[in-house]
Write a protein that holds these residues in place. Structure first.
Motif, mmCIF file in Angstrom:
data_model
loop_
_atom_site.group_PDB
_atom_site.id
_atom_site.type_symbol
_atom_site.label_atom_id
_atom_site.label_comp_id
_atom_site.label_asym_id
_atom_site.label_seq_id
_atom_site.Cartn_x
_atom_site.Cartn_y
_atom_site.Cartn_z
ATOM 1 N N GLY A 146 -34.392 -36.650 23.567
ATOM 2 C CA GLY A 146 -35.469 -35.751 23.157
ATOM 3 C C GLY A 146 -36.742 -35.929 23.955
ATOM 4 O O GLY A 146 -37.829 -35.583 23.485
ATOM 5 N N LEU A 147 -36.620 -36.464 25.158
ATOM 6 C CA LEU A 147 -37.805 -36.630 25.997
ATOM 7 C C LEU A 147 -38.404 -35.275 26.357
ATOM 8 O O LEU A 147 -37.695 -34.279 26.436
ATOM 9 N N ASP A 148 -39.713 -35.260 26.588
ATOM 10 C CA ASP A 148 -40.364 -34.076 27.115
ATOM 11 C C ASP A 148 -39.624 -33.662 28.390
ATOM 12 O O ASP A 148 -39.381 -34.478 29.275
ATOM 13 N N LEU A 149 -39.251 -32.401 28.484
ATOM 14 C CA LEU A 149 -38.475 -31.944 29.639
ATOM 15 C C LEU A 149 -39.209 -32.157 30.960
ATOM 16 O O LEU A 149 -38.590 -32.390 31.997
ATOM 17 N N LYS A 150 -40.531 -32.072 30.920
ATOM 18 C CA LYS A 150 -41.309 -32.301 32.147
ATOM 19 C C LYS A 150 -41.139 -33.737 32.631
ATOM 20 O O LYS A 150 -41.194 -34.009 33.835
ATOM 21 N N VAL A 151 -40.932 -34.658 31.683
ATOM 22 C CA VAL A 151 -40.722 -36.063 32.032
ATOM 23 C C VAL A 151 -39.259 -36.289 32.402
ATOM 24 O O VAL A 151 -38.944 -37.006 33.356
ATOM 25 N N ALA A 152 -38.347 -35.642 31.678
ATOM 26 C CA ALA A 152 -36.917 -35.851 31.880
ATOM 27 C C ALA A 152 -36.456 -35.463 33.284
ATOM 28 O O ALA A 152 -35.499 -36.026 33.804
ATOM 29 N N VAL A 153 -37.141 -34.494 33.908
ATOM 30 C CA VAL A 153 -36.699 -34.036 35.234
ATOM 31 C C VAL A 153 -37.202 -34.923 36.370
ATOM 32 O O VAL A 153 -36.734 -34.804 37.501
ATOM 33 N N VAL A 168 -26.916 -33.838 41.433
ATOM 34 C CA VAL A 168 -26.402 -33.964 40.067
ATOM 35 C C VAL A 168 -26.886 -32.802 39.205
ATOM 36 O O VAL A 168 -26.119 -32.218 38.429
ATOM 37 N N HIS A 169 -28.156 -32.442 39.341
ATOM 38 C CA HIS A 169 -28.710 -31.363 38.524
ATOM 39 C C HIS A 169 -28.190 -29.987 38.933
ATOM 40 O O HIS A 169 -27.972 -29.127 38.075
ATOM 41 N N TYR A 189 -38.586 -26.485 34.786
ATOM 42 C CA TYR A 189 -39.367 -27.689 35.097
ATOM 43 C C TYR A 189 -38.764 -28.449 36.276
ATOM 44 O O TYR A 189 -39.485 -29.049 37.079
ATOM 45 N N PHE A 190 -37.437 -28.414 36.385
ATOM 46 C CA PHE A 190 -36.792 -29.120 37.499
ATOM 47 C C PHE A 190 -37.140 -28.479 38.833
ATOM 48 O O PHE A 190 -37.526 -29.169 39.781
ATOM 49 N N VAL A 191 -36.997 -27.161 38.919
ATOM 50 C CA VAL A 191 -37.268 -26.504 40.215
ATOM 51 C C VAL A 191 -38.745 -26.582 40.569
ATOM 52 O O VAL A 191 -39.100 -26.641 41.753
ATOM 53 N N GLU A 218 -40.719 -29.158 39.667
ATOM 54 C CA GLU A 218 -40.969 -30.558 40.007
ATOM 55 C C GLU A 218 -40.650 -30.836 41.471
ATOM 56 O O GLU A 218 -41.372 -31.572 42.152
ATOM 57 N N PHE A 219 -39.574 -30.237 41.979
ATOM 58 C CA PHE A 219 -39.144 -30.526 43.347
ATOM 59 C C PHE A 219 -39.339 -29.342 44.301
ATOM 60 O O PHE A 219 -38.820 -29.349 45.417
ATOM 61 N N ASN A 220 -40.101 -28.343 43.827
ATOM 62 C CA ASN A 220 -40.457 -27.196 44.667
ATOM 63 C C ASN A 220 -39.212 -26.551 45.288
ATOM 64 O O ASN A 220 -39.132 -26.349 46.503
ATOM 65 N N LEU A 221 -38.250 -26.191 44.436
ATOM 66 C CA LEU A 221 -36.961 -25.704 44.919
ATOM 67 C C LEU A 221 -36.802 -24.183 44.842
ATOM 68 O O LEU A 221 -35.825 -23.641 45.355
ATOM 69 N N ILE A 222 -37.734 -23.504 44.186
ATOM 70 C CA ILE A 222 -37.703 -22.038 44.157
ATOM 71 C C ILE A 222 -39.113 -21.527 44.435
ATOM 72 O O ILE A 222 -40.079 -22.027 43.855
ATOM 73 N N ASP A 223 -39.201 -20.548 45.301
ATOM 74 C CA ASP A 223 -40.487 -19.929 45.622
ATOM 75 C C ASP A 223 -41.098 -19.335 44.355
ATOM 76 O O ASP A 223 -40.402 -18.722 43.539
#
Length: 216
Positions: free
Chosen positions: A41-48, A62-63, A191-193, A195-200
């Motif tokens: 149940g971690l904050d998703l912003k932290v989980a990524v 993995v993601h 949040y994942f994309v 965090e790692f700048n993966l989508i414009d």
């Protein structure tokens, strides 16, 4: 997860075989770590965020596989309602139309129905993530130089599945009582994309600006 959603998920409708991580490998351990963060149940912003001491490309790989598996399932829940008749154009509302292009049959961006687009998309992604030259499974095998460009293309196209589902089929998701699950999956992806700048950022506009889109 609602009982209705479990029933649909168990059918594995329009769902390609899962790409699985071999037990005992570094990727399997990373996958378990990622799942544990979500289950806690971690904050998703932290989980990524990248765990200390881990390689970013491993974490991203993995993601990508996990998102492919999960989004495939989400689309499977509404695929009976996404037909040539109901969705003759792959779109996200009147402002956004997505055309298909690949290196084989569709050399130029081509307008297709949503189900045609989805089938081509899922087949294409499956080929990419099962390609050992792009997604190596052996620990110590380096990722290729084109790994991140391929990942960005995969994720930007997967995002279009969310756009189509939210704008054209969310009534079905709501009827099934599965909107909380879909919203969580979308937020995790978003949040994942970011965090790692993966989508414009421009690619993300259809759901950020849509009144029917999820809150981020």
């Amino acid at each position: 997860m609602s009982h209705a959603l479990k029933q649909v998920f168990n059918k594995d409708k329009t769902f390609r075989p899962k790409r699985k991580f071999e037990p005992g490998t570094q990727r399997f351990e990373l996958h378990k770590k990622a799942q544990a963060s979500l289950n806690a149940g971690l904050d998703l912003k932290v989980a990524v965020q990248l765990p200390p001491g881990e390689e970013q490309n491993d974490w991203v790989a993995v993601h990508v596989v996990d998102f492919f598996n999960r989004i495939n399932l989400i689309y499977g829940t509404i695929s009976d309602y996404c037909t040539e008749h109901s969705c003759p154009v792959m779109s996200g509302g009147p402002k956004y139309e997505y055309r298909w292009q690949d290196e084989h049959k569709y050399r130029k961006p081509t307008a297709l129905s949503a189900p045609q687009y989805m089938n081509l998309l899922m087949d294409w992604i499956e080929v990419q993530i099962n390609n050992e030259d792009i997604f190596p499974t052996n620990v110590g095998t380096p990722f290729p130089k084109n790994f991140l460009p391929v990942v960005k293309k995969i994720l930007s196209r997967l995002f279009r599945v969310f756009v189509h589902v939210y704008i054209h089929h969310f009534d079905r998701i709501t009827q099934m009582g599965s909107e909380a699950h879909v919203n969580t999956c979308y937020k995790h992806f978003y949040y994942f994309v970011k965090e790692f700048n993966l989508i414009d950022t421009k690619e993300l506009e259809p759901l950020v600006s849509s009144p029917g889109g999820p809150c981020t």
